[in-house]
Structure formats: structure tokens, C-alpha cells
Design a protein around this motif. Structure first.
Motif, mmCIF file in Angstrom:
data_model
loop_
_atom_site.group_PDB
_atom_site.id
_atom_site.type_symbol
_atom_site.label_atom_id
_atom_site.label_comp_id
_atom_site.label_asym_id
_atom_site.label_seq_id
_atom_site.Cartn_x
_atom_site.Cartn_y
_atom_site.Cartn_z
ATOM 1 N N LEU A 131 -38.850 -76.546 16.245
ATOM 2 C CA LEU A 131 -38.219 -77.573 17.073
ATOM 3 C C LEU A 131 -37.232 -76.992 18.083
ATOM 4 N N THR A 132 -36.503 -75.948 17.717
ATOM 5 C CA THR A 132 -35.576 -75.359 18.679
ATOM 6 C C THR A 132 -36.328 -74.723 19.842
ATOM 7 N N SER A 133 -37.572 -74.328 19.603
ATOM 8 C CA SER A 133 -38.390 -73.734 20.666
ATOM 9 C C SER A 133 -39.189 -74.783 21.425
ATOM 10 N N CYS A 134 -38.964 -76.040 21.134
ATOM 11 C CA CYS A 134 -39.696 -77.150 21.751
ATOM 12 C C CYS A 134 -38.963 -77.623 23.009
ATOM 13 N N GLY A 135 -39.674 -77.660 24.128
ATOM 14 C CA GLY A 135 -39.044 -78.143 25.361
ATOM 15 C C GLY A 135 -38.601 -77.010 26.265
ATOM 16 N N ASP A 136 -37.719 -77.338 27.198
ATOM 17 C CA ASP A 136 -37.227 -76.384 28.188
ATOM 18 C C ASP A 136 -36.608 -75.171 27.489
ATOM 19 N N PRO A 137 -37.114 -73.947 27.751
ATOM 20 C CA PRO A 137 -36.547 -72.759 27.119
ATOM 21 C C PRO A 137 -35.062 -72.577 27.416
ATOM 22 N N ASN A 138 -34.627 -73.002 28.595
ATOM 23 C CA ASN A 138 -33.211 -72.865 28.942
ATOM 24 C C ASN A 138 -32.320 -73.802 28.140
ATOM 25 N N ARG A 139 -32.936 -74.782 27.461
ATOM 26 C CA ARG A 139 -32.172 -75.690 26.608
ATOM 27 C C ARG A 139 -32.228 -75.267 25.149
ATOM 28 N N MET B 21 -33.902 -84.614 18.132
ATOM 29 C CA MET B 21 -34.686 -84.171 19.280
ATOM 30 C C MET B 21 -34.675 -85.226 20.384
ATOM 31 N N GLN B 22 -34.641 -86.498 19.995
ATOM 32 C CA GLN B 22 -34.621 -87.590 20.972
ATOM 33 C C GLN B 22 -33.386 -87.502 21.866
ATOM 34 N N GLN B 23 -32.289 -86.975 21.332
ATOM 35 C CA GLN B 23 -31.069 -86.822 22.119
ATOM 36 C C GLN B 23 -31.278 -85.920 23.329
ATOM 37 N N TRP B 24 -32.256 -85.024 23.232
ATOM 38 C CA TRP B 24 -32.536 -84.083 24.326
ATOM 39 C C TRP B 24 -33.777 -84.481 25.112
ATOM 40 N N GLY B 25 -34.172 -85.747 24.987
ATOM 41 C CA GLY B 25 -35.299 -86.250 25.755
ATOM 42 C C GLY B 25 -36.658 -85.847 25.218
#
Length: 260
Positions: free
Chosen positions: A128-136, A188-192
Motif C-alpha cells: 500500500l505504501t508503494s501504491c500511487g504517486d511515488p513522490n507521495r 488510503m482514501q485520505q490520499w485519494g
């Protein structure tokens, strides 16, 4: 034939309710992937150096580890972490604000965070930490450690039926059960990142392969506990911020004196 590292982790689901120590799981054998070349251009590096702050320079290595700081820093430190390790959370709380206001912005150190998985919760959070924008990634990384005491307390209250869902069936289904039981979808929803997207990340076979490479890298270094640190290719015999900070201070002093 040895079982895959994912299956080995999954069989230890019940052990997540007793996380008093930071002993690592046995590591699967898989050849480590080569580290990629630094991604920022020379011009970008010069611009950041002129500003005197490298906190905004982030990257992802071939094995899915995340980097922060000057790619050409004279001090390269890799942190091997477990999200369910209380000592890792303490280290992160003590070290992160200091590094971000001293060595990282000055370009003296590049920090790489990589996973040393101990159980199914570690696996789920790593995905999950690797899910989404890498810069986030660093936002997600910080948040999971900051809230560790809360979701670990929830894990300790799981029923046998819930724990059974963590240890039976396909690996993505087990991770979805963990994410639902521990409130990770809401986080995760908090980060879109909605549930459907999070589920796609939990089903990402290529990320599982990268985590296997991270486990192999830790095994090749002989690491058996978290947090563990490697500086400029050498394993350090320290496991807390008190001792690591002295080591880094000595190296930074030597750097200032022109000895590094």
C-alpha cells in the motif's frame, strides 16, 4: 523445494497478534536486482544544490525501494524496516525530523527505505505504501509509522475467524482482509486512493517480485532484524537513533574536514 516468501509470510498470520520483538522472518532466496542510475538531471541537481535543500529529491530503485536526498551524496544509507516493528516506529519518530533538517537538505546523505518483511501485515503495508504517486510514498510511509500503535492494537484484538481470513486463500484476498480489518482502506482514501485502486495495488504481481528482491538483498547482507542500516555498502552494528546519529555525525564531521 522451499515455499515462496509470500507463502512463508502468510503462514505466520497468527503471529501478528504478538509483536513484542523485531526478529525477522526467514528470507527467500532470489537474486537481487541491480540499482538503477540516479534519475535527476545534472541541471536539476545544480538547481537544488543552489537552493540548499535536497528534501524534494525522491526516487524509486529497481527493487521498489524509495530514496530521499541527493543521489550523489557522499553518505548513502539504506534503512531496512518492518512496519510492525515498534523499534522501527521509535527510530522513525526520532530520526526523520533530524535528518530532514540537517544532512538531507544539505546534500550530505541519501536515505533509502527498503522492506524486511516479518508477517502478513508488513506485506500489506509495503504494497500500500508503494501504491500511487511515488513522490507521495514518504507521506504514506510516515503515516503508517505514526499510527502504528493504533492499528497494532486493533490487530491484537482480531478474532480467530478474522485471523483465518489472513492465512487462507489467495494472497491478494488475504491482504484485502487485513486492509479491511485494520482500517487501511480508509487511510488510503485520505490520499485519494479509493478501495478499487488499492485492491489493484494489492494484486500487483510485479510489486510482489520487487519485495522478493528486497528480501533477497537483506538476506545477502545477513540481516535478521529491524531496523538495520547499511552505510556506503557496509552493514552497521547499530539499531537505534542514539547510536546511529553519533555514527552519522562523525561521518559528517569527516566530510566537513575533507576526509570523505
Amino acid at each position: 523445494m522451499k515455499p515462496s516468501f509470500v507463502k512463508s509470510i502468510a503462514r505466520n498470520a497468527a503471529r501478528t497478534i504478538a509483536l513484542a520483538s523485531c526478529a525477522a522472518l526467514s528470507l527467500a532466496a532470489s537474486p537481487p536486482q541491480p540499482a538503477p542510475k540516479p534519475t535527476p538531471t545534472a541541471k536539476a541537481r545544480q538547481q537544488l544544490a543552489a537552493k540548499g535543500n535536497w528534501n524534494g529529491t525522491m526516487g524509486v530503485t529497481a527493487d521498489g525501494s524509495h530514496t530521499l536526498g541527493n543521489p550523489d551524496a557522499p553518505i548513502k544509507m539504506t534503512e531496512f524496516v518492518s512496519y510492525t516493528c515498534p523499534h522501527c516506529a521509535v527510530f522513525h519518530r526520532e530520526a526523520d525530523p533530524v535528518l530532514r533538517t540537517t544532512l538531507i537538505p544539505k546534500g550530505q546523505i541519501q536515505v533509502t527505505v527498503t522492506n524486511l518483511l516479518r508477517n502478513p501485515i508488513d506485506l500489506t503495508i509495503a504494497m500500500l505504501t508503494s501504491c500511487g504517486d511515488p513522490n507521495r510514498f514518504w507521506v504514506r510511509h510516515n503515516a503508517f509509522f505514526a499510527s502504528q500503535d493504533q492499528w497494532l492494537a486493533t490487530a491484537q484484538k482480531m478474532t480467530p475467524e478474522q485471523l483465518a481470513r489472513w492465512g487462507q486463500g489467495e494472497i491478494p484476498a488475504r491482504m484485502r482482509a487485513i486492509a479491511g480489518d485494520l482500517g487501511f482502506y480508509a487511510k488510503m482514501q485520505q490520499w485519494g486512493i479509493d478501495r478499487a485502486r488499492a485492491d489493484r495495488c494489492l494484486n500487483d504481481a510485479s510489486m510482489l517480485d520487487k519485495l522478493r528482491a528486497q528480501q533477497s538483498a537483506a538476506g545477502s547482507l545477513g540481516l535478521t532484524g529491524t531496523p538495520s542500516f547499511v552505510i556506503n555498502g557496509e552493514v552497521q552494528q547499530v539499531h537505534d537513533w542514539e547510536h546511529l546519529s553519533k555514527l552519522l555525525s562523525d561521518r559528517a564531521a569527516a566530510l566537513q574536514a575533507g576526509r570523505i
